[in-house]
Design a protein around this motif. Structure first.
Motif, PDB file in Angstrom:
ATOM      1  N   ASN A   1       1.400  11.557 -10.057  1.00  0.00           N
ATOM      2  CA  ASN A   1       0.739  12.867  -9.987  1.00  0.00           C
ATOM      3  C   ASN A   1       1.756  13.997 -10.168  1.00  0.00           C
ATOM      4  O   ASN A   1       1.484  14.987 -10.856  1.00  0.00           O
ATOM      5  N   ARG A   2       2.895  13.822  -9.529  1.00  0.00           N
ATOM      6  CA  ARG A   2       3.948  14.842  -9.641  1.00  0.00           C
ATOM      7  C   ARG A   2       4.449  14.940 -11.088  1.00  0.00           C
ATOM      8  O   ARG A   2       4.645  16.026 -11.620  1.00  0.00           O
TER       9      ARG A   2
ATOM     10  N   THR B   1       3.048   5.819  -2.893  1.00  0.00           N
ATOM     11  CA  THR B   1       4.224   6.545  -3.378  1.00  0.00           C
ATOM     12  C   THR B   1       4.205   6.617  -4.908  1.00  0.00           C
ATOM     13  O   THR B   1       4.492   7.668  -5.488  1.00  0.00           O
ATOM     14  N   ARG B   2       3.852   5.513  -5.528  1.00  0.00           N
ATOM     15  CA  ARG B   2       3.773   5.468  -6.996  1.00  0.00           C
ATOM     16  C   ARG B   2       2.747   6.477  -7.501  1.00  0.00           C
ATOM     17  O   ARG B   2       3.009   7.223  -8.454  1.00  0.00           O
ATOM     18  N   GLU B   3       1.580   6.514  -6.871  1.00  0.00           N
ATOM     19  CA  GLU B   3       0.531   7.458  -7.268  1.00  0.00           C
ATOM     20  C   GLU B   3       0.992   8.902  -7.075  1.00  0.00           C
ATOM     21  O   GLU B   3       0.747   9.760  -7.931  1.00  0.00           O
TER      22      GLU B   3
ATOM     23  N   LYS C   1       0.841  -1.214   0.000  1.00  0.00           N
ATOM     24  CA  LYS C   1       0.000   0.000   0.000  1.00  0.00           C
ATOM     25  C   LYS C   1       0.871   1.258   0.000  1.00  0.00           C
ATOM     26  O   LYS C   1       0.580   2.228  -0.709  1.00  0.00           O
ATOM     27  N   ASP C   2       1.940   1.240   0.780  1.00  0.00           N
ATOM     28  CA  ASP C   2       2.861   2.382   0.819  1.00  0.00           C
ATOM     29  C   ASP C   2       3.504   2.616  -0.553  1.00  0.00           C
ATOM     30  O   ASP C   2       3.609   3.745  -1.021  1.00  0.00           O
TER      31      ASP C   2
END
Length: 95
Positions: free
Chosen positions: A19-20, A13-15, A8-9
């Motif tokens: 987004n960035r 982080t991937r999301e 989940k972490d």
């Protein structure tokens, strides 16, 4: 359960990174658009300045040519008057 938490972490982080990246892409596109517009404006201004400069140079050349012609006529006229050979100038006979 630790693996699920890590997964989940990593997913979060991937999301966040995606987004960035998406935000940076959008920012870059906006920046490019602004730069393209600035370049177009500068090209337009330069074309206008070039046209104005060309017109001014042409006017100065014409003025220089007219001044040169007047000066030449003045020199010829002055030269003719001093030698007495000016057209329209009648020499009086000697007394």
């Amino acid at each position: 359960e630790t693996e699920v938490r890590q997964l989940k972490d990593h997913q979060q982080t991937r999301e966040e990174l995606l987004n960035r990246v998406h935000a940076l892409k959008t920012e870059l596109q906006d920046w490019r658009y602004k730069m393209d517009n600035q370049v177009k404006n500068y090209k337009g201004e330069l074309a206008s300045l070039k046209e104005t400069l060309s017109s001014e140079v042409q006017a100065l050349r014409k003025e220089l040519e007219e001044t040169s012609d007047r000066l030449k006529r003045s020199i010829v006229s002055t030269s003719s008057v001093s030698t007495g050979h000016s057209p329209g100038l009648h020499r009086l006979p000697p007394p």
